[in-house]
Design a protein around this motif. Structure first.
Motif, PDB file in Angstrom:
ATOM      1  N   ALA A 145       0.773  -5.892  -8.024  1.00 39.52           N
ATOM      2  CA  ALA A 145      -0.323  -6.303  -7.147  1.00 39.52           C
ATOM      3  C   ALA A 145       0.001  -5.980  -5.693  1.00 39.52           C
ATOM      4  O   ALA A 145      -0.875  -5.531  -4.938  1.00 39.52           O
ATOM      5  N   LEU A 146       1.245  -6.184  -5.291  1.00 34.42           N
ATOM      6  CA  LEU A 146       1.654  -5.894  -3.913  1.00 34.42           C
ATOM      7  C   LEU A 146       1.540  -4.405  -3.627  1.00 34.42           C
ATOM      8  O   LEU A 146       1.017  -3.998  -2.584  1.00 34.42           O
ATOM      9  N   VAL A 147       2.009  -3.578  -4.548  1.00 35.71           N
ATOM     10  CA  VAL A 147       1.935  -2.121  -4.358  1.00 35.71           C
ATOM     11  C   VAL A 147       0.480  -1.673  -4.291  1.00 35.71           C
ATOM     12  O   VAL A 147       0.106  -0.825  -3.484  1.00 35.71           O
ATOM     13  N   LYS A 148      -0.369  -2.249  -5.112  1.00 33.90           N
ATOM     14  CA  LYS A 148      -1.782  -1.890  -5.126  1.00 33.90           C
ATOM     15  C   LYS A 148      -2.437  -2.234  -3.789  1.00 33.90           C
ATOM     16  O   LYS A 148      -3.202  -1.442  -3.239  1.00 33.90           O
ATOM     17  N   VAL A 149      -2.135  -3.415  -3.257  1.00 37.79           N
ATOM     18  CA  VAL A 149      -2.708  -3.835  -1.971  1.00 37.79           C
ATOM     19  C   VAL A 149      -2.205  -2.934  -0.851  1.00 37.79           C
ATOM     20  O   VAL A 149      -2.974  -2.494   0.008  1.00 37.79           O
ATOM     21  N   VAL A 150      -0.917  -2.631  -0.864  1.00 42.69           N
ATOM     22  CA  VAL A 150      -0.339  -1.794   0.195  1.00 42.69           C
ATOM     23  C   VAL A 150      -0.926  -0.389   0.122  1.00 42.69           C
ATOM     24  O   VAL A 150      -1.260   0.205   1.151  1.00 42.69           O
ATOM     25  N   SER A 151      -1.075   0.147  -1.087  1.00 41.74           N
ATOM     26  CA  SER A 151      -1.623   1.501  -1.196  1.00 41.74           C
ATOM     27  C   SER A 151      -3.086   1.547  -0.762  1.00 41.74           C
ATOM     28  O   SER A 151      -3.514   2.522  -0.159  1.00 41.74           O
ATOM     29  N   LYS A 152      -3.871   0.494  -1.031  1.00 44.09           N
ATOM     30  CA  LYS A 152      -5.258   0.469  -0.562  1.00 44.09           C
ATOM     31  C   LYS A 152      -5.302   0.386   0.949  1.00 44.09           C
ATOM     32  O   LYS A 152      -6.137   1.001   1.591  1.00 44.09           O
ATOM     33  N   THR A 153      -4.387  -0.380   1.543  1.00 39.52           N
ATOM     34  CA  THR A 153      -4.337  -0.510   2.983  1.00 39.52           C
ATOM     35  C   THR A 153      -3.984   0.824   3.632  1.00 39.52           C
ATOM     36  O   THR A 153      -4.585   1.211   4.641  1.00 39.52           O
ATOM     37  N   GLU A 154      -3.035   1.567   3.041  1.00 37.39           N
ATOM     38  CA  GLU A 154      -2.641   2.864   3.593  1.00 37.39           C
ATOM     39  C   GLU A 154      -3.783   3.876   3.472  1.00 37.39           C
ATOM     40  O   GLU A 154      -4.004   4.683   4.362  1.00 37.39           O
ATOM     41  N   CYS A 155      -4.515   3.826   2.352  1.00 34.35           N
ATOM     42  CA  CYS A 155      -5.634   4.749   2.178  1.00 34.35           C
ATOM     43  C   CYS A 155      -6.742   4.452   3.177  1.00 34.35           C
ATOM     44  O   CYS A 155      -7.409   5.351   3.672  1.00 34.35           O
TER      45      CYS A 155
END
Length: 102
Positions: free
Chosen positions: A89-99
């Motif tokens: 979940a953390l990786v998913k949130v971080v990747s959405k934020t970077e995108c």
């Protein structure tokens, strides 16, 4: 039910419980009659004795070694799974934020 048939108690559901308690609170004679009928029906029964026996059974109920091992194994297996889900979940949130910022 036998309690009701013998006049030693009432059987009610959740909907009629309040009404039954209200009726009993206004009728001490009926409570006395029920108490006498219960003594006739079960002369050795007492709520105090029942509660004490139940408390003794609960306090003396040891947890077996197998139950402890099963609990420990369950805990050991659940913790890594929770960590994995949290990381995902953390990786998913971080990747959405970077995108979103790119």
């Amino acid at each position: 039910m036998r309690l009701e048939r013998e006049g030693a108690g009432l059987v009610v559901d959740r909907i009629t419980l309040g009404e039954a308690l209200s009726d009993l609170s206004r009728s001490p004679e009926r409570l006395s009659d029920m108490r006498r009928a219960l003594r006739t029906l079960a002369p050795r029964f007492s709520w105090t004795g029942f509660a004490e026996r139940l408390g003794t059974l609960v306090s003396e109920s040891p947890m077996t070694a197998m139950r402890r091992v099963a609990g420990l194994i369950g805990f050991v297996l659940v913790v890594p799974a929770l960590l994995l889900f949290f990381t995902y979940a953390l990786v998913k949130v971080v990747s959405k934020t970077e995108c979103a910022t790119s």
